[in-house]
Design a protein around this motif. Structure first.
Motif: not given
Length: 500
Positions: A60-61, A217-218, A208-211, A420-421
């Motif tokens: 995901x990262x 962070x960005x 999706x959950x980890x993303x 998606x975010x």
């Protein structure tokens, strides 16, 4: 502006600051601003937040990193074509008109000062490794307010002080993170990773959950474009600083998180409150190294707060100079043009929110982070849409076929990443975030009526001849001969792109 002129780079009225002068930001400082704004205190807790999903969170990262790089490339292209401070606000206004520009600026302004509160609350936890170890509420509030106001004072002293502080703090915090992302890899053990998909859900659900966590962070990759008016040679340096800064952070995030996953056993990592501290202690032995990591986190938080305090003022200043934010935000002081009102007002709001968080709420950090991320993604989405709009109208005639195809592909990726975010923020966050953004509409209406009244007074007052009307800096819509109501204002705002 005619449809023909819209496709050309325009000299925005929001270009400000020492552009091209010796007091402006060079490429190293502009890149440090991007790195410092992206890497705050959150990176030090990120591995623990991802641990419940297992190593699949690294997939995901990677996906989030690709989306962030696409956004960085889009902001680089936009800054080449539309110069001046203001970033997403300027791009939205140029493409879609005043109303979209205002909502973009309003949304981003909420992101900036609310995000500062979240950074300060997280920062307090690392300071309390050394002081106020009992976590007394009064002491925590004092520490949080100190963390908010020290960067504000630095910003108020001028651009040269901001740049020096930004460079120093970025280097200080980057060194220990870079150590973990390089030397830490030599201490990785496969047995520490645990099950690949530790959450027990489907791979798609886990990613999706980890993303949704990793994308936090960005936030901040756009900061060089927001402060473009203070960067020397902005057409050249802003795109490079945006991409270089994002790439540097991506390397630190991915390799550092991988090293922590591989040095701290999975069973311990999920419950760790300081995963980088645990990882460094495992490598070095003892606990002395953990204090160094805590010190790095303190520096990191100050660095992020320094950069975001500047951003809190830059975008509203750009909007205010276009009459789309209260006029007080447009004022500056000193030779460096410090936007003092924007800095002070944002810090006051962040301070009030910090006090409330320590006296009323228990999950304030997570809630504020989710809200600030959502209100940041809205400007990201609008900026990507602005670039796609320009490519659809003028890309084929002004770009080579190869560059046109590449820019379209990158912009579509950035647009999809933004959607998606928003989806990953959760229903409740979207609800409250949308409500906060829509609270800006009454402000826009009030500003519109004020501009209408000012335009009427200028047109009918003494000496209001043709020459005076020519010198009037207000947009044409603000020179209406009579006041207009809310339906008319909204209709004009929504159709502004056809009227210009």
């Amino acid at each position: 502006m005619s449809g023909h002129d819209r496709g050309k780079p325009r000299q925005s009225r929001v270009v400000d600051g020492p552009q091209g002068g010796r007091d402006g930001f060079g490429l190293p400082v502009a890149t440090a601003l991007v790195v410092g704004s992206i890497i705050g205190t959150g990176v030090f807790a990120l591995p623990s937040a991802l641990a419940p999903y297992g190593p699949i969170s690294l997939v995901a990262f990677v996906l989030v990193t690709l989306g962030a790089l696409a956004l960085a490339a889009v902001f680089g292209r936009l800054s080449e074509r539309v110069p001046g401070s203001g970033g997403p606000y300027v791009y939205a206004r140029e493409a879609f008109g005043e109303f979209t520009g205002f909502l973009t600026a309003w949304s981003y302004w909420i992101t900036a000062w609310a995000g500062n509160t979240a950074i300060a609350v997280a920062w307090v936890g690392y300071v309390e490794v050394f002081v106020n170890k009992g976590h007394h509420t009064g002491g925590s509030i004092v520490i949080a307010l100190t963390g908010l106001w020290v960067p504000a004072v630095v910003n108020l002293t001028g651009v040269r002080s901001i740049g020096a502080f930004q460079m120093a703090t970025t280097v200080l915090k980057f060194v220990p993170l870079a150590f973990m992302a390089t030397a830490g890899l030599f201490f990785v053990r496969a047995a520490n990773f645990g099950a690949f998909n530790a959450g027990g859900t489907s791979a798609l659900s886990a990613v999706s959950a980890a993303g949704a966590i990793a994308l936090f962070s960005y936030i901040g990759l756009e900061t060089a474009s927001v402060a473009a008016g203070r960067v020397r040679e902005p057409r050249r340096n802003v795109p490079r600083a945006t991409v270089y800064g994002t790439l540097a952070c991506a390397a630190i995030y991915l390799l550092g998180t991988l090293a922590v996953f591989g040095t701290v056993p999975h069973a311990r990592l999920g419950s760790s409150t300081a995963p980088f501290t645990d990882a460094v202690n495992t490598i070095a032995g003892g606990h002395w190294a953990g204090n160094l990591v805590a010190a790095a986190a303190i520096v990191s938080g100050l660095d992020a707060l320094n950069g975001w305090t500047l951003i809190c003022a830059e975008m509203p200043m750009a909007a205010a100079r276009d009459g789309l934010f209260p006029a007080a935000f447009a004022g500056t002081r000193g030779r460096s043009g410090v936007p003092a009102f924007g800095i002070v007002s944002a810090t006051v709001l962040a301070s009030l929110l910090a006090v409330v968080s320590y006296t009323r709420f228990t999950k304030v950090f997570t809630e504020i982070v989710l809200l600030s991320v959502l209100t940041a993604v809205i400007p990201y989405l609008v900026s990507a849409a602005a670039q796609l709009y320009w490519l659809a109208r003028h890309g084929r005639e002004q770009l080579t076929r190869r560059r046109f195809g590449r820019d379209v592909a990158v912009t579509l990726l950035a647009l999809a990443f933004s959607y998606w975010s928003i989806q990953g923020s959760g229903y409740q966050t979207v609800y409250y975030g949308l409500f906060a953004v829509l609270l800006g509409i009454p402000v826009y209406v009030w500003l519109g009526r004020a501009r209408t009244t000012a335009g009427t007074a200028a047109a009918t007052g003494p000496g209001a001849g043709p020459q005076a009307r020519t010198a009037d800096p207000l947009p044409t819509a603000a020179r209406t001969a009579r006041p207009v109501g809310l339906p008319t204002l909204l209709r004009r705002a929504l159709t502004a792109r056809h009227q210009n």
